[in-house]
Design a protein around this motif. Structure first.
Motif, PDB file in Angstrom:
ATOM      1  N   VAL A  53     -30.074  46.796 -25.446  1.00 34.76           N
ATOM      2  CA  VAL A  53     -30.648  47.459 -24.287  1.00 34.76           C
ATOM      3  C   VAL A  53     -31.247  48.782 -24.726  1.00 34.76           C
ATOM      4  CG1 VAL A  53     -30.182  48.374 -21.989  1.00 34.76           C
ATOM      5  CG2 VAL A  53     -28.919  46.386 -22.803  1.00 34.76           C
ATOM      6  N   PHE A  54     -32.435  49.066 -24.233  1.00 32.53           N
ATOM      7  CA  PHE A  54     -33.121  50.307 -24.564  1.00 32.53           C
ATOM      8  C   PHE A  54     -33.135  51.197 -23.322  1.00 32.53           C
ATOM      9  CE2 PHE A  54     -34.481  49.032 -28.683  1.00 32.53           C
ATOM     10  CZ  PHE A  54     -34.510  47.651 -28.607  1.00 32.53           C
ATOM     11  N   MET A  55     -32.711  52.439 -23.505  1.00 29.50           N
ATOM     12  CA  MET A  55     -32.625  53.382 -22.387  1.00 29.50           C
ATOM     13  C   MET A  55     -33.278  54.700 -22.785  1.00 29.50           C
ATOM     14  SD  MET A  55     -28.600  52.681 -21.394  1.00 29.50           S
ATOM     15  CE  MET A  55     -28.571  53.661 -19.906  1.00 29.50           C
ATOM     16  N   LYS A  56     -33.619  55.483 -21.782  1.00 30.55           N
ATOM     17  CA  LYS A  56     -34.099  56.851 -22.000  1.00 30.55           C
ATOM     18  C   LYS A  56     -32.982  57.808 -21.609  1.00 30.55           C
ATOM     19  CE  LYS A  56     -38.992  56.066 -21.258  1.00 30.55           C
ATOM     20  NZ  LYS A  56     -40.172  56.459 -20.487  1.00 30.55           N
ATOM     21  N   VAL A  57     -32.978  58.982 -22.218  1.00 32.00           N
ATOM     22  CA  VAL A  57     -31.973  59.990 -21.889  1.00 32.00           C
ATOM     23  C   VAL A  57     -31.993  60.220 -20.376  1.00 32.00           C
ATOM     24  CG1 VAL A  57     -31.327  62.416 -22.161  1.00 32.00           C
ATOM     25  CG2 VAL A  57     -32.079  61.106 -24.144  1.00 32.00           C
ATOM     26  N   GLY A  58     -30.820  60.182 -19.765  1.00 36.35           N
ATOM     27  CA  GLY A  58     -30.695  60.374 -18.327  1.00 36.35           C
ATOM     28  C   GLY A  58     -30.567  59.077 -17.542  1.00 36.35           C
ATOM     29  N   ASP A  59     -30.951  57.940 -18.156  1.00 39.90           N
ATOM     30  CA  ASP A  59     -30.830  56.649 -17.473  1.00 39.90           C
ATOM     31  C   ASP A  59     -29.366  56.309 -17.225  1.00 39.90           C
ATOM     32  OD1 ASP A  59     -33.552  56.303 -17.560  1.00 39.90           O
ATOM     33  OD2 ASP A  59     -33.526  54.683 -19.045  1.00 39.90           O
ATOM     34  N   GLU A  60     -29.122  55.616 -16.125  1.00 39.60           N
ATOM     35  CA  GLU A  60     -27.786  55.102 -15.807  1.00 39.60           C
ATOM     36  C   GLU A  60     -27.921  53.619 -15.519  1.00 39.60           C
ATOM     37  OE1 GLU A  60     -26.094  57.173 -12.511  1.00 39.60           O
ATOM     38  OE2 GLU A  60     -26.057  59.095 -13.539  1.00 39.60           O
ATOM     39  N   ARG A  61     -27.025  52.804 -16.100  1.00 40.74           N
ATOM     40  CA  ARG A  61     -27.054  51.362 -15.856  1.00 40.74           C
ATOM     41  C   ARG A  61     -25.630  50.834 -15.783  1.00 40.74           C
ATOM     42  NH1 ARG A  61     -31.800  49.188 -19.808  1.00 40.74           N
ATOM     43  NH2 ARG A  61     -33.423  50.519 -18.961  1.00 40.74           N
ATOM     44  N   TRP A  62     -25.478  49.777 -15.009  1.00 43.06           N
ATOM     45  CA  TRP A  62     -24.184  49.096 -14.888  1.00 43.06           C
ATOM     46  C   TRP A  62     -24.199  47.898 -15.816  1.00 43.06           C
ATOM     47  CZ3 TRP A  62     -20.340  51.153 -12.091  1.00 43.06           C
ATOM     48  CH2 TRP A  62     -20.681  52.146 -11.157  1.00 43.06           C
ATOM     49  N   PHE A  63     -23.099  47.698 -16.544  1.00 43.35           N
ATOM     50  CA  PHE A  63     -22.987  46.590 -17.475  1.00 43.35           C
ATOM     51  C   PHE A  63     -21.832  45.688 -17.072  1.00 43.35           C
ATOM     52  CE2 PHE A  63     -25.477  49.645 -19.664  1.00 43.35           C
ATOM     53  CZ  PHE A  63     -26.306  48.937 -20.509  1.00 43.35           C
ATOM     54  N   LEU A 107     -20.991  42.209 -26.913  1.00 40.35           N
ATOM     55  CA  LEU A 107     -21.311  43.328 -27.781  1.00 40.35           C
ATOM     56  C   LEU A 107     -22.632  43.918 -27.313  1.00 40.35           C
ATOM     57  CD1 LEU A 107     -20.296  44.870 -30.213  1.00 40.35           C
ATOM     58  CD2 LEU A 107     -21.635  43.349 -31.654  1.00 40.35           C
ATOM     59  N   TYR A 108     -22.569  45.121 -26.753  1.00 41.42           N
ATOM     60  CA  TYR A 108     -23.771  45.813 -26.276  1.00 41.42           C
ATOM     61  C   TYR A 108     -24.265  46.765 -27.354  1.00 41.42           C
ATOM     62  CZ  TYR A 108     -22.710  44.297 -21.506  1.00 41.42           C
ATOM     63  OH  TYR A 108     -22.475  43.548 -20.380  1.00 41.42           O
ATOM     64  N   SER A 109     -25.515  46.622 -27.735  1.00 40.52           N
ATOM     65  CA  SER A 109     -26.165  47.526 -28.668  1.00 40.52           C
ATOM     66  C   SER A 109     -27.129  48.367 -27.820  1.00 40.52           C
ATOM     67  CB  SER A 109     -26.950  46.718 -29.703  1.00 40.52           C
ATOM     68  OG  SER A 109     -26.847  47.277 -30.956  1.00 40.52           O
ATOM     69  N   ILE A 110     -26.821  49.644 -27.682  1.00 46.46           N
ATOM     70  CA  ILE A 110     -27.586  50.533 -26.806  1.00 46.46           C
ATOM     71  C   ILE A 110     -28.434  51.462 -27.659  1.00 46.46           C
ATOM     72  CG2 ILE A 110     -27.461  52.154 -24.881  1.00 46.46           C
ATOM     73  CD1 ILE A 110     -26.043  49.488 -24.304  1.00 46.46           C
ATOM     74  N   TYR A 111     -29.714  51.493 -27.397  1.00 50.56           N
ATOM     75  CA  TYR A 111     -30.637  52.392 -28.088  1.00 50.56           C
ATOM     76  C   TYR A 111     -31.161  53.397 -27.074  1.00 50.56           C
ATOM     77  CZ  TYR A 111     -30.466  48.785 -31.631  1.00 50.56           C
ATOM     78  OH  TYR A 111     -30.035  47.885 -32.573  1.00 50.56           O
ATOM     79  N   VAL A 112     -30.927  54.674 -27.327  1.00 51.68           N
ATOM     80  CA  VAL A 112     -31.359  55.723 -26.402  1.00 51.68           C
ATOM     81  C   VAL A 112     -32.475  56.514 -27.053  1.00 51.68           C
ATOM     82  CG1 VAL A 112     -30.660  57.759 -25.094  1.00 51.68           C
ATOM     83  CG2 VAL A 112     -29.042  55.879 -25.421  1.00 51.68           C
ATOM     84  N   GLN A 113     -33.541  56.689 -26.299  1.00 49.36           N
ATOM     85  CA  GLN A 113     -34.708  57.418 -26.785  1.00 49.36           C
ATOM     86  C   GLN A 113     -34.940  58.638 -25.941  1.00 49.36           C
ATOM     87  OE1 GLN A 113     -38.403  55.249 -26.577  1.00 49.36           O
ATOM     88  NE2 GLN A 113     -38.791  55.733 -28.693  1.00 49.36           N
TER      89      GLN A 113
END
Length: 113
Positions: A53-63, A107-113
């Motif tokens: 999952v790719f997110m931006k700083v400040g994003d919030e998501r439910w998993f 297994l969640y691989s989170i990428y924050v940009q």
């Protein structure tokens, strides 16, 4: 659109296979096809138990899942809550495991940009 996502994924895979992170800033901030956002619940659940999952700083998501365990988060990229809420705090990468359906592990691989 699908071709762009596939090309982006292949580019990211090539970067990691070469051992270089020089292309990390060009990672698209979209969800990868192997994870899906449920229209009814708004919770991200993986189709193959390995979700990127790719997110931006400040994003919030439910998993989806329970018993969330942070495996890798050296840059404090993601703040993980017990109820499955992930908040992107800093640019970087995080790896989080969670129990799913009482049997499987996600297994969640989170990428924050």
């Amino acid at each position: 659109m699908k071709k762009k996502v596939v090309v982006g994924l292949l580019t990211v895979a090539a970067c990691f296979s070469l051992g270089s992170t020089s292309f990390a800033s060009s990672i698209p901030t979209t969800q990868v096809p192997n994870s899906s956002l449920s229209e009814t619940s708004g919770v991200i659940t993986p189709n193959d138990f390995n979700a990127q999952v790719f997110m931006k700083v400040g994003d919030e998501r439910w998993f989806g899942g329970s018993n969330f365990r942070v495996i890798y988060n050296p840059d404090s990229a993601v703040e993980v809550h017990e109820d499955g809420l992930f908040i992107a705090r800093n640019p970087g990468h995080a790896l989080v495991a969670a129990d799913y359906n009482g049997i499987d592990v996600i297994l969640y691989s989170i990428y924050v940009q």
